[in-house]
Design a protein around this motif. Structure first.
Motif, PDB file in Angstrom:
ATOM      1  N   LEU A   1      36.376  46.982  38.270  1.00 34.51           N
ATOM      2  CA  LEU A   1      37.685  47.093  37.620  1.00 34.51           C
ATOM      3  C   LEU A   1      38.026  45.823  36.847  1.00 34.51           C
ATOM      4  CD1 LEU A   1      39.897  48.959  40.224  1.00 34.51           C
ATOM      5  CD2 LEU A   1      39.279  49.726  37.930  1.00 34.51           C
TER       6      LEU A   1
ATOM      7  N   LYS B   1      32.686  52.414  33.046  1.00 31.87           N
ATOM      8  CA  LYS B   1      33.858  53.257  33.298  1.00 31.87           C
ATOM      9  C   LYS B   1      33.498  54.635  33.825  1.00 31.87           C
ATOM     10  CE  LYS B   1      35.702  52.485  29.222  1.00 31.87           C
ATOM     11  NZ  LYS B   1      36.567  52.510  28.043  1.00 31.87           N
ATOM     12  N   PHE B   2      32.466  55.256  33.264  1.00 33.62           N
ATOM     13  CA  PHE B   2      32.218  56.657  33.559  1.00 33.62           C
ATOM     14  C   PHE B   2      31.050  56.924  34.498  1.00 33.62           C
ATOM     15  CE2 PHE B   2      34.221  56.702  29.283  1.00 33.62           C
ATOM     16  CZ  PHE B   2      35.434  57.240  29.689  1.00 33.62           C
TER      17      PHE B   2
ATOM     18  N   PHE C   1      30.308  49.220  28.407  1.00 35.19           N
ATOM     19  CA  PHE C   1      31.601  49.404  29.078  1.00 35.19           C
ATOM     20  C   PHE C   1      31.881  50.874  29.366  1.00 35.19           C
ATOM     21  CE2 PHE C   1      32.441  45.085  27.397  1.00 35.19           C
ATOM     22  CZ  PHE C   1      32.716  44.496  28.613  1.00 35.19           C
ATOM     23  N   ASP C   2      31.398  51.783  28.537  1.00 36.62           N
ATOM     24  CA  ASP C   2      31.513  53.209  28.854  1.00 36.62           C
ATOM     25  C   ASP C   2      30.684  53.548  30.090  1.00 36.62           C
ATOM     26  OD1 ASP C   2      33.304  53.788  26.864  1.00 36.62           O
ATOM     27  OD2 ASP C   2      31.802  54.612  25.485  1.00 36.62           O
TER      28      ASP C   2
ATOM     29  N   LEU D   1      31.731  52.981  38.001  1.00 34.87           N
ATOM     30  CA  LEU D   1      32.990  52.997  38.765  1.00 34.87           C
ATOM     31  C   LEU D   1      33.136  54.262  39.618  1.00 34.87           C
ATOM     32  CD1 LEU D   1      35.557  51.440  39.422  1.00 34.87           C
ATOM     33  CD2 LEU D   1      36.641  52.560  37.477  1.00 34.87           C
TER      34      LEU D   1
ATOM     35  N   ILE E   1      35.950  45.711  33.677  1.00 33.81           N
ATOM     36  CA  ILE E   1      36.418  46.671  32.680  1.00 33.81           C
ATOM     37  C   ILE E   1      37.742  46.229  32.081  1.00 33.81           C
ATOM     38  CG2 ILE E   1      37.262  49.027  32.367  1.00 33.81           C
ATOM     39  CD1 ILE E   1      35.147  49.845  34.520  1.00 33.81           C
TER      40      ILE E   1
ATOM     41  N   GLU F   1      36.232  44.187  28.661  1.00 33.43           N
ATOM     42  CA  GLU F   1      36.216  45.044  27.480  1.00 33.43           C
ATOM     43  C   GLU F   1      37.186  44.582  26.397  1.00 33.43           C
ATOM     44  OE1 GLU F   1      36.055  49.733  26.333  1.00 33.43           O
ATOM     45  OE2 GLU F   1      37.140  49.170  28.137  1.00 33.43           O
TER      46      GLU F   1
END
Length: 98
Positions: A24, A73-74, A69-70, A77, A27, A31
């Motif tokens: 977290l 995040k997807f 970063f995608d 995480l 990100i 980012e």
């Protein structure tokens, strides 16, 4: 006992929660920092910083960082959140048996 209370007593729950917190932080802080820096370079308001690794052209570099970063995040995480849920479930099941 709640998850927060369990973190104090159970060290096996700390590692997945630490990983989620680190993801977290990466990100939420990383980012915007990288995107704003690369936007500044693209607009011509600054040079490419030495601390930021680059990959060939500026467009490739921008694309790789957005993909990274995608991925965080997807993929990373949600996997870390599932790890927290699994560890907490195992903790709760052994807590009820005792």
């Amino acid at each position: 006992m709640s998850l927060i209370g369990s973190l104090r007593t159970e060290p096996l729950l700390r590692r997945p929660v630490f990983v989620v917190a680190a993801l977290l932080a990466a990100i939420l802080v990383g980012e915007p920092l990288v995107v704003n820096t690369l936007d500044r370079v693209i607009d011509g308001r600054g040079g490419f910083p030495l601390w930021l690794p680059h990959f060939g052209t500026l467009g490739k570099t921008y694309m790789y960082y957005l993909l990274f970063f995608d991925f965080l995040k997807f993929v990373a995480l949600p996997a870390a959140l599932m790890w927290v849920a699994y560890a907490y479930g195992r903790y709760r099941s052994t807590d009820f048996e005792n």
